[in-house]
Write a protein that holds these residues in place. Structure first.
Motif, short mmCIF file in Angstrom:
data_model
loop_
_atom_site.label_atom_id
_atom_site.label_comp_id
_atom_site.label_asym_id
_atom_site.label_seq_id
_atom_site.Cartn_x
_atom_site.Cartn_y
_atom_site.Cartn_z
N ARG A 61 19.58 -8.92 -31.09
CA ARG A 61 18.89 -8.91 -32.38
C ARG A 61 18.27 -7.54 -32.66
O ARG A 61 18.25 -7.09 -33.80
CB ARG A 61 17.82 -10.01 -32.43
CG ARG A 61 18.46 -11.37 -32.60
CD ARG A 61 17.46 -12.49 -32.64
NE ARG A 61 18.14 -13.76 -32.92
CZ ARG A 61 17.60 -14.94 -32.73
NH1 ARG A 61 16.37 -15.06 -32.27
NH2 ARG A 61 18.29 -16.03 -33.01
N GLN A 62 17.78 -6.87 -31.62
CA GLN A 62 17.25 -5.52 -31.79
C GLN A 62 18.36 -4.58 -32.26
O GLN A 62 18.15 -3.76 -33.15
CB GLN A 62 16.67 -4.99 -30.47
CG GLN A 62 15.30 -5.51 -30.15
CD GLN A 62 14.75 -4.91 -28.88
OE1 GLN A 62 15.48 -4.67 -27.92
NE2 GLN A 62 13.46 -4.66 -28.87
N ALA A 63 19.53 -4.70 -31.65
CA ALA A 63 20.67 -3.85 -32.03
C ALA A 63 21.11 -4.14 -33.46
O ALA A 63 21.36 -3.22 -34.25
CB ALA A 63 21.82 -4.05 -31.06
N LEU A 64 21.19 -5.42 -33.81
CA LEU A 64 21.60 -5.80 -35.17
C LEU A 64 20.60 -5.35 -36.23
O LEU A 64 20.97 -5.12 -37.38
CB LEU A 64 21.81 -7.31 -35.26
CG LEU A 64 23.18 -7.79 -34.80
CD1 LEU A 64 23.18 -9.29 -34.60
CD2 LEU A 64 24.26 -7.38 -35.78
N ALA A 65 19.34 -5.21 -35.84
CA ALA A 65 18.32 -4.73 -36.78
C ALA A 65 18.52 -3.26 -37.12
O ALA A 65 18.12 -2.79 -38.17
CB ALA A 65 16.92 -4.94 -36.20
N TYR A 66 19.19 -2.51 -36.24
CA TYR A 66 19.38 -1.07 -36.45
C TYR A 66 20.80 -0.75 -36.90
O TYR A 66 21.01 0.02 -37.84
CB TYR A 66 19.04 -0.30 -35.17
CG TYR A 66 18.91 1.18 -35.41
CD1 TYR A 66 17.75 1.71 -35.97
CD2 TYR A 66 19.94 2.06 -35.11
CE1 TYR A 66 17.62 3.07 -36.21
CE2 TYR A 66 19.82 3.42 -35.36
CZ TYR A 66 18.67 3.92 -35.91
OH TYR A 66 18.55 5.25 -36.16
N ILE A 67 21.79 -1.33 -36.24
CA ILE A 67 23.20 -1.06 -36.56
C ILE A 67 23.56 -1.81 -37.83
O ILE A 67 23.22 -2.98 -37.98
CB ILE A 67 24.09 -1.47 -35.37
CG1 ILE A 67 23.76 -0.59 -34.17
CG2 ILE A 67 25.56 -1.34 -35.73
CD1 ILE A 67 24.40 -1.03 -32.88
#
Length: 114
Positions: A61-67
Motif C-alpha cells: 500500500r505504501q508503494a501504491l501510494a507513490y507509484i
C-alpha cells in the motif's frame, strides 16, 4: 519523498514529476534526464525498491501510494525488489552523457543496476 532540490517547480508539480519519473524508471529500467533531476529521482527510486524488498500488505500500500501505475507496483514486488534481495542499497547508477543541445543542461542516463 524527501529531497532538497526545488527543480524550478512548485511543490505539487515537483512531487508529481518525481512520482511519474520513478514510475517510468521502474517500468522501463532506464530514463534520460538532467543530472540534477536524476539525483532526486535516484533517491526516491532507491527508497521504493527498499520498500519493495519487504512483501507485506502495508508495504504494498505504501508503494501504491507513490507509484502511479498498479502494474509497475506489482512488478516492483514480483521482479525488481527480489533481484536486489542480497544488496544493501545502490540499486541505480547515473551515467553522464554531456550537455543538451538546446540549453546545454548537463544530461544523464539513470538506470537500474543489473
Amino acid at each position: 519523498m524527501p529531497g532538497s532540490r526545488k527543480l524550478g517547480r512548485p511543490t505539487d508539480q515537483r512531487r508529481a514529476m518525481l512520482r511519474s519519473m520513478v514510475t517510468y524508471l521502474l517500468e522501463k529500467g532506464r530514463i534520460q534526464t538532467t543530472v540534477t533531476r536524476a539525483k532526486e529521482v535516484r533517491s526516491a527510486a532507491e527508497k521504493m525498491i527498499t520498500v519493495g524488498k519487504t512483501n507485506t500488505l502495508h508495504k504494498r500500500r505504501q508503494a501504491l501510494a507513490y507509484i502511479t501505475k498498479e502494474d509497475v507496483a506489482k512488478k516492483l514486488f514480483d521482479e525488481i525488489a527480489p533481484k536486489y534481495a542480497d544488496r544493501a542499497g545502490g540499486y541505480t547508477q547515473i551515467i553522464k552523457i554531456g550537455p543538451r543541445r538546446g540549453d546545454a543542461a548537463e544530461m544523464a542516463i539513470l538506470q537500474l543496476v543489473e
